[in-house]
Design a protein around this motif. Structure first.
Motif, PDB file in Angstrom:
ATOM      1  N   GLU A  12      18.027 -36.853  35.972  1.00 27.44           N
ATOM      2  CA  GLU A  12      17.226 -37.948  35.426  1.00 27.44           C
ATOM      3  C   GLU A  12      16.083 -38.373  36.350  1.00 27.44           C
ATOM      4  N   GLU A  13      16.098 -37.899  37.586  1.00 26.13           N
ATOM      5  CA  GLU A  13      15.055 -38.255  38.562  1.00 26.13           C
ATOM      6  C   GLU A  13      13.848 -37.331  38.370  1.00 26.13           C
ATOM      7  N   LYS A  14      12.785 -37.834  37.784  1.00 29.91           N
ATOM      8  CA  LYS A  14      11.600 -37.037  37.472  1.00 29.91           C
ATOM      9  C   LYS A  14      10.877 -36.515  38.710  1.00 29.91           C
ATOM     10  N   ALA A  15      11.025 -37.199  39.840  1.00 32.83           N
ATOM     11  CA  ALA A  15      10.353 -36.773  41.072  1.00 32.83           C
ATOM     12  C   ALA A  15      10.980 -35.498  41.649  1.00 32.83           C
ATOM     13  N   ILE A  16      12.218 -35.223  41.299  1.00 32.88           N
ATOM     14  CA  ILE A  16      12.913 -34.063  41.856  1.00 32.88           C
ATOM     15  C   ILE A  16      12.549 -32.820  41.052  1.00 32.88           C
ATOM     16  N   LEU A  17      11.931 -31.861  41.749  1.00 38.77           N
ATOM     17  CA  LEU A  17      11.494 -30.608  41.118  1.00 38.77           C
ATOM     18  C   LEU A  17      12.600 -29.572  41.094  1.00 38.77           C
ATOM     19  N   GLU A  18      13.397 -29.546  42.157  1.00 39.11           N
ATOM     20  CA  GLU A  18      14.484 -28.572  42.281  1.00 39.11           C
ATOM     21  C   GLU A  18      15.673 -29.252  42.915  1.00 39.11           C
ATOM     22  N   CYS A  19      16.849 -28.810  42.532  1.00 40.31           N
ATOM     23  CA  CYS A  19      18.079 -29.289  43.148  1.00 40.31           C
ATOM     24  C   CYS A  19      19.026 -28.106  43.234  1.00 40.31           C
ATOM     25  N   HIS A  20      19.508 -27.835  44.451  1.00 41.84           N
ATOM     26  CA  HIS A  20      20.379 -26.686  44.679  1.00 41.84           C
ATOM     27  C   HIS A  20      21.670 -27.151  45.337  1.00 41.84           C
ATOM     28  N   ARG A  21      22.799 -26.768  44.773  1.00 41.39           N
ATOM     29  CA  ARG A  21      24.080 -27.025  45.426  1.00 41.39           C
ATOM     30  C   ARG A  21      24.247 -25.946  46.478  1.00 41.39           C
ATOM     31  N   ASP A  79      25.733 -30.128  54.244  1.00 39.89           N
ATOM     32  CA  ASP A  79      25.157 -30.867  53.122  1.00 39.89           C
ATOM     33  C   ASP A  79      25.619 -30.251  51.808  1.00 39.89           C
ATOM     34  N   SER A  80      25.667 -31.061  50.782  1.00 37.68           N
ATOM     35  CA  SER A  80      26.105 -30.579  49.470  1.00 37.68           C
ATOM     36  C   SER A  80      24.953 -30.104  48.600  1.00 37.68           C
ATOM     37  N   TYR A  81      23.790 -30.767  48.741  1.00 37.70           N
ATOM     38  CA  TYR A  81      22.636 -30.453  47.890  1.00 37.70           C
ATOM     39  C   TYR A  81      21.360 -30.427  48.715  1.00 37.70           C
ATOM     40  N   PHE A  82      20.474 -29.577  48.294  1.00 44.44           N
ATOM     41  CA  PHE A  82      19.143 -29.426  48.883  1.00 44.44           C
ATOM     42  C   PHE A  82      18.173 -29.608  47.725  1.00 44.44           C
ATOM     43  N   MET A  83      17.254 -30.572  47.850  1.00 43.16           N
ATOM     44  CA  MET A  83      16.345 -30.889  46.747  1.00 43.16           C
ATOM     45  C   MET A  83      14.902 -30.870  47.211  1.00 43.16           C
ATOM     46  N   LYS A  84      14.015 -30.546  46.296  1.00 43.40           N
ATOM     47  CA  LYS A  84      12.575 -30.605  46.539  1.00 43.40           C
ATOM     48  C   LYS A  84      12.022 -31.626  45.560  1.00 43.40           C
TER      49      LYS A  84
END
Length: 151
Positions: free
Chosen positions: A85-94, A99-104
């Motif tokens: 739901e976060e429009k600013a997040i382009l990518e999210c990787h588990r 760390d559990s997630y890496f996001m751009k």
């Protein structure tokens, strides 16, 4: 998959708007042959789709941010629903590791980054990094030679 398919993938990643006629010329193949190869690569799921690359800076989202989150306080699928739901997040990787997630993400200002961080911090421990430059971006992805000979 052979070297012609590999060359086709390279050309398409450089210019996905190329016409079949121009692609056929570059590959020294007939249009029907290129169409058949193209269709086969799509059916195999090698070509997943086509999209436009947008300059985040030119649309007012000048700050690219890498966000890592660990020590989640919610179950993974719940966090993934929130992030979608976060429009600013382009990518999210588990990911594996501490760390559990890496996001751009992209934001227009430090204020917008602060607001994004404030929305995410209740779900775990955040580490944010502002991207200063990207020496490698949108690299062409091609199969290794060993893969070509197996298939």
């Amino acid at each position: 998959m052979d070297n012609i398919d590999r060359k086709m993938l390279e050309i398409l990643q450089e210019d996905s708007r190329i016409t079949i006629i121009d692609l056929a010329k570059k590959l020294n193949l007939s249009r029907p042959s290129v169409n058949e190869r193209f269709r086969r690569l799509q059916e195999k799921g090698i070509i997943e789709g086509f999209t436009a690359r947008i300059s985040h800076e030119k649309i007012g989202k000048g700050t690219l941010v890498i966000i890592q989150i660990g020590n989640l306080k919610v179950v993974c699928h719940k966090f993934e629903e929130i992030v979608k739901e976060e429009k600013a997040i382009l990518e999210c990787h588990r990911v594996t590791g501490s760390d559990s997630y890496f996001m751009k993400a992209v934001v227009s200002s430090t204020k917008e980054l602060e607001e994004l961080v404030d929305r995410l911090v209740p779900y775990g421990q955040l580490n944010t990094s502002v991207v200063l430059s990207s020496p490698v971006s949108n690299r062409t992805l091609l199969p290794e030679d060993e893969f070509l000979h197996k298939n």
